[in-house]
Design a protein around this motif. Structure first.
Motif, PDB file in Angstrom:
ATOM      1  N   ARG A   1       1.117  -1.044   0.179  1.00 33.71           N
ATOM      2  CA  ARG A   1      -0.066  -0.015   0.056  1.00 33.71           C
ATOM      3  C   ARG A   1       0.707   0.900   0.511  1.00 33.71           C
ATOM      4  NH1 ARG A   1      -3.263  -1.250   5.113  1.00 33.71           N
ATOM      5  NH2 ARG A   1      -1.065  -2.009   6.073  1.00 33.71           N
ATOM      6  N   ASN A   2       2.292   0.801   0.112  1.00 34.14           N
ATOM      7  CA  ASN A   2       2.822   2.119   0.362  1.00 34.14           C
ATOM      8  C   ASN A   2       4.081   2.369  -1.520  1.00 34.14           C
ATOM      9  OD1 ASN A   2       5.805   3.773   0.948  1.00 34.14           O
ATOM     10  ND2 ASN A   2       5.177   3.438   3.003  1.00 34.14           N
ATOM     11  N   GLN A   3       3.217   4.081  -1.330  1.00 36.95           N
ATOM     12  CA  GLN A   3       4.173   3.796  -3.037  1.00 36.95           C
ATOM     13  C   GLN A   3       5.301   4.060  -3.404  1.00 36.95           C
ATOM     14  OE1 GLN A   3       1.301   4.081  -5.431  1.00 36.95           O
ATOM     15  NE2 GLN A   3       3.182   3.429  -6.941  1.00 36.95           N
ATOM     16  N   SER A   4       5.343   4.158  -2.469  1.00 38.30           N
ATOM     17  CA  SER A   4       7.415   5.084  -1.760  1.00 38.30           C
ATOM     18  C   SER A   4       8.159   4.277  -2.017  1.00 38.30           C
ATOM     19  CB  SER A   4       8.031   6.523  -1.755  1.00 38.30           C
ATOM     20  OG  SER A   4       6.829   6.103  -0.020  1.00 38.30           O
TER      21      SER A   4
ATOM     22  N   GLY B   1      -4.031  -1.737  -1.883  1.00 43.32           N
ATOM     23  CA  GLY B   1      -3.143  -2.473  -2.315  1.00 43.32           C
ATOM     24  C   GLY B   1      -2.515  -3.184  -3.613  1.00 43.32           C
ATOM     25  N   SER B   2      -3.212  -3.791  -4.399  1.00 38.90           N
ATOM     26  CA  SER B   2      -3.185  -4.288  -5.549  1.00 38.90           C
ATOM     27  C   SER B   2      -3.073  -2.745  -6.018  1.00 38.90           C
ATOM     28  CB  SER B   2      -4.347  -5.712  -6.249  1.00 38.90           C
ATOM     29  OG  SER B   2      -4.503  -6.024  -4.653  1.00 38.90           O
ATOM     30  N   ILE B   3      -3.625  -1.326  -6.163  1.00 40.76           N
ATOM     31  CA  ILE B   3      -3.873  -1.024  -7.730  1.00 40.76           C
ATOM     32  C   ILE B   3      -2.098  -0.560  -7.065  1.00 40.76           C
ATOM     33  CG2 ILE B   3      -5.444   1.437  -7.476  1.00 40.76           C
ATOM     34  CD1 ILE B   3      -7.590   0.224  -6.486  1.00 40.76           C
ATOM     35  N   GLN B   4      -2.391   0.182  -5.465  1.00 44.81           N
ATOM     36  CA  GLN B   4      -0.518   0.453  -5.375  1.00 44.81           C
ATOM     37  C   GLN B   4       0.817  -0.086  -6.335  1.00 44.81           C
ATOM     38  OE1 GLN B   4      -1.542   3.250  -4.887  1.00 44.81           O
ATOM     39  NE2 GLN B   4      -1.512   3.991  -2.928  1.00 44.81           N
ATOM     40  N   LEU B   5       0.366  -1.468  -6.399  1.00 47.03           N
ATOM     41  CA  LEU B   5       1.053  -2.098  -7.397  1.00 47.03           C
ATOM     42  C   LEU B   5       0.903  -1.939  -8.678  1.00 47.03           C
ATOM     43  CD1 LEU B   5       3.310  -4.459  -7.422  1.00 47.03           C
ATOM     44  CD2 LEU B   5       1.902  -6.718  -7.520  1.00 47.03           C
ATOM     45  N   ILE B   6      -0.477  -1.974  -9.361  1.00 44.18           N
ATOM     46  CA  ILE B   6      -0.154  -1.771 -10.938  1.00 44.18           C
ATOM     47  C   ILE B   6       0.160  -0.703 -11.130  1.00 44.18           C
ATOM     48  CG2 ILE B   6      -1.770  -1.477 -12.666  1.00 44.18           C
ATOM     49  CD1 ILE B   6      -3.957  -3.784 -10.190  1.00 44.18           C
ATOM     50  N   LYS B   7      -0.604   0.738 -10.322  1.00 50.80           N
ATOM     51  CA  LYS B   7       0.727   1.664 -10.958  1.00 50.80           C
ATOM     52  C   LYS B   7       2.004   1.660 -10.815  1.00 50.80           C
ATOM     53  CE  LYS B   7      -3.338   5.114  -8.314  1.00 50.80           C
ATOM     54  NZ  LYS B   7      -3.137   5.109  -7.013  1.00 50.80           N
ATOM     55  N   ALA B   8       2.720   1.456 -10.185  1.00 49.75           N
ATOM     56  CA  ALA B   8       4.329   1.230  -9.780  1.00 49.75           C
ATOM     57  C   ALA B   8       4.388   0.626 -11.072  1.00 49.75           C
ATOM     58  CB  ALA B   8       5.013   0.470  -8.387  1.00 49.75           C
ATOM     59  N   MET B   9       3.783  -0.451 -11.125  1.00 48.57           N
ATOM     60  CA  MET B   9       4.715  -1.206 -12.507  1.00 48.57           C
ATOM     61  C   MET B   9       4.409  -0.360 -13.710  1.00 48.57           C
ATOM     62  SD  MET B   9       3.077  -4.963 -11.797  1.00 48.57           S
ATOM     63  CE  MET B   9       3.340  -6.167 -13.464  1.00 48.57           C
TER      64      MET B   9
ATOM     65  N   LEU C   1     -13.242  -3.715   5.159  1.00 48.45           N
ATOM     66  CA  LEU C   1     -12.714  -1.995   5.142  1.00 48.45           C
ATOM     67  C   LEU C   1     -10.830  -3.021   4.909  1.00 48.45           C
ATOM     68  CD1 LEU C   1     -14.533   0.252   6.796  1.00 48.45           C
ATOM     69  CD2 LEU C   1     -14.313  -0.615   4.277  1.00 48.45           C
ATOM     70  N   THR C   2     -10.386  -3.447   5.759  1.00 45.83           N
ATOM     71  CA  THR C   2      -9.097  -3.713   6.511  1.00 45.83           C
ATOM     72  C   THR C   2      -9.288  -4.344   4.892  1.00 45.83           C
ATOM     73  OG1 THR C   2      -9.548  -3.502   8.487  1.00 45.83           O
ATOM     74  CG2 THR C   2      -7.197  -5.148   7.754  1.00 45.83           C
ATOM     75  N   TYR C   3      -9.426  -5.438   4.700  1.00 45.60           N
ATOM     76  CA  TYR C   3      -9.775  -6.532   3.758  1.00 45.60           C
ATOM     77  C   TYR C   3      -9.504  -5.701   2.278  1.00 45.60           C
ATOM     78  CZ  TYR C   3      -8.861 -10.834   5.537  1.00 45.60           C
ATOM     79  OH  TYR C   3      -8.185 -11.850   6.522  1.00 45.60           O
ATOM     80  N   PHE C   4     -10.247  -4.606   2.049  1.00 48.33           N
ATOM     81  CA  PHE C   4     -10.597  -4.103   1.143  1.00 48.33           C
ATOM     82  C   PHE C   4      -8.920  -3.052   0.900  1.00 48.33           C
ATOM     83  CE2 PHE C   4     -15.318  -3.836   1.541  1.00 48.33           C
ATOM     84  CZ  PHE C   4     -15.341  -5.016   1.273  1.00 48.33           C
ATOM     85  N   ASP C   5      -8.416  -2.349   1.725  1.00 51.05           N
ATOM     86  CA  ASP C   5      -7.680  -1.765   2.106  1.00 51.05           C
ATOM     87  C   ASP C   5      -6.140  -2.773   1.294  1.00 51.05           C
ATOM     88  OD1 ASP C   5      -6.275   0.177   2.737  1.00 51.05           O
ATOM     89  OD2 ASP C   5      -5.235  -0.353   4.591  1.00 51.05           O
ATOM     90  N   HIS C   6      -5.733  -3.497   2.363  1.00 50.70           N
ATOM     91  CA  HIS C   6      -4.595  -3.604   2.152  1.00 50.70           C
ATOM     92  C   HIS C   6      -4.869  -4.997   0.747  1.00 50.70           C
ATOM     93  CE1 HIS C   6      -4.111  -3.926   6.482  1.00 50.70           C
ATOM     94  NE2 HIS C   6      -2.492  -4.409   6.019  1.00 50.70           N
ATOM     95  N   ASN C   7      -6.006  -5.653   0.052  1.00 42.63           N
ATOM     96  CA  ASN C   7      -5.697  -6.152  -1.084  1.00 42.63           C
ATOM     97  C   ASN C   7      -6.187  -5.873  -2.632  1.00 42.63           C
ATOM     98  OD1 ASN C   7      -5.540  -8.114   1.201  1.00 42.63           O
ATOM     99  ND2 ASN C   7      -7.642  -9.995   0.483  1.00 42.63           N
ATOM    100  N   ILE C   8      -7.489  -4.593  -2.522  1.00 42.68           N
ATOM    101  CA  ILE C   8      -7.503  -4.335  -3.659  1.00 42.68           C
ATOM    102  C   ILE C   8      -7.056  -2.288  -3.306  1.00 42.68           C
ATOM    103  CG2 ILE C   8      -9.840  -2.992  -4.827  1.00 42.68           C
ATOM    104  CD1 ILE C   8     -11.786  -4.357  -3.510  1.00 42.68           C
TER     105      ILE C   8
END
Length: 338
Positions: free
Chosen positions: A61-64, A104-112, A95-102
């Motif tokens: 979840r941490n973009q940097s 987190g995945s969006i941040q990963l796709i952006k970083a990729m 909400l914890t699950y949405f935050d970590h899983n969804i």
């Protein structure tokens, strides 16, 4: 050979996949926040393969933190395991699950995207089929709303990835829909080490066998199956790990988004697991039958033909192997990695 970033690589399936990647000659960078895993698993992975990997502690979840990994390493592909996975817990803290899983995945796709890395293997789940079709499940079955929030996050991420691939032809994505991973590495060095009460059948059985738990509760014995208990598609974790290696190789040569079921296609009942475990390992598992659990399907298993035809992958390990290897791990590590 490729340089592969493995998010959640210190976890159960992640660590076994790292072994297979290293054995196949790939370079591995593990990115994991260690919230439900252990760095000890990665030390053992390196010992088993006699090869080194790079470990970066961080949160998807941490973009940097993510951006830094892509800056420091020239990554060819990503295998994405990181996320929370306890079905019961997902109902209590959605909400914890949405935050970590969804998120987190969006941040990963952006970083990729930022790093121009477009090859991704996503650790999905057969729960995306919902419960309205009947087994064996095929990849072209309609997806439907899973009955728990963990499954819901997998469905949302799959749909996001499909839309990303439709919008940008550079993406090459594998959606691997797992059935029920069990077992451990033959050596007994790495295996499943759930925190707290296990959510899955196999670690529960082995913890009863090793004396950490008193007895196994089987939910329901009046299902329309061969012995009245639920039937599932159990797959050896090493077979599952190897599927990721096949999927990465496939995706480095193709584009688009494609789903594959990863299972054996053999329905095995809960009672069969208990009885075969006792027979193979010579250990008694005290058992009681309790009420059915809400949302449990009678039978749930894969048609894994597509993975064999398109990836060249098929499972090698038998039920007896799965149960012997599970026990070998637990016996050698009665308290997991602690």
């Amino acid at each position: 050979m490729a340089k592969i970033l493995v998010t959640g690589g210190a976890g159960y399936i992640g660590s076994h996949t790292c072994v297979e990647l290293l054995n196949a000659g790939h370079e591995v960078i593990v990115f994991d926040n260690l919230s439900n895993s252990s760095e000890e698993a990665l030390r053992r992975v390196q010992k088993l393969t006699n090869k080194s990997l790079v470990f970066v502690q961080g949160d998807i979840r941490n973009q940097s933190e993510l951006d830094l990994v892509f800056q420091d390493h020239k990554i060819d592909a990503v295998i994405h395991f990181a996320g929370l996975k306890a079905v019961g817990e997902s109902q209590q803290i959605p909400l914890t699950y949405f935050d970590h899983n969804i998120t987190g995945s969006i941040q990963l796709i952006k970083a990729m995207e930022k790093a121009s890395v477009f090859t991704l293997v996503f650790s999905s789940s057969a729960t995306v089929y919902g419960e309205h079709s009947s087994s064996p499940y095929k990849e072209d079955f309609p997806l439907s709303m899973p009955n728990n929030n963990y499954g819901y996050t997998k469905l949302v991420i799959e749909q996001m990835l499909e839309k990303a691939a439709q919008a940008d032809v550079r993406w090459s994505i594998a959606l691997l829909r797992y059935f029920n991973p069990v077992g451990a590495h033959k050596s007994g060095e790495i295996g499943e080490d759930p925190q707290g009460t296990p959510n899955n059948l196999m670690p529960y059985v082995t913890q009863v066998a090793v004396g950490r738990r008193e007895k196994l509760s089987i939910f329901g014995h009046d299902y329309p199956t061969k012995d009245g208990t639920c039937e599932r598609d159990f797959i050896h974790v090493v077979d599952l790990a190897k599927a990721h290696v096949f999927a990465v190789i496939n995706r480095l040569k193709q584009t688009g988004c494609r789903a594959w079921n990863i299972g054996t296609g053999m329905p095995i009942s809960v009672l069969q697991i208990k009885e075969t475990f006792e027979k193979v390992n010579g250990v008694e598992i005290p058992t009681i039958f309790v009420e059915r659990r809400a949302g449990d399907l009678a039978a749930f298993y894969a048609d894994a033909t597509r993975a064999e035809q398109e990836l060249g992958w098929k499972p090698q390990y038998s039920l007896e192997d799965m149960l012997a290897d599970s026990w070998n791990w637990q016996k050698q590590n009665p308290n997991g990695y602690n």
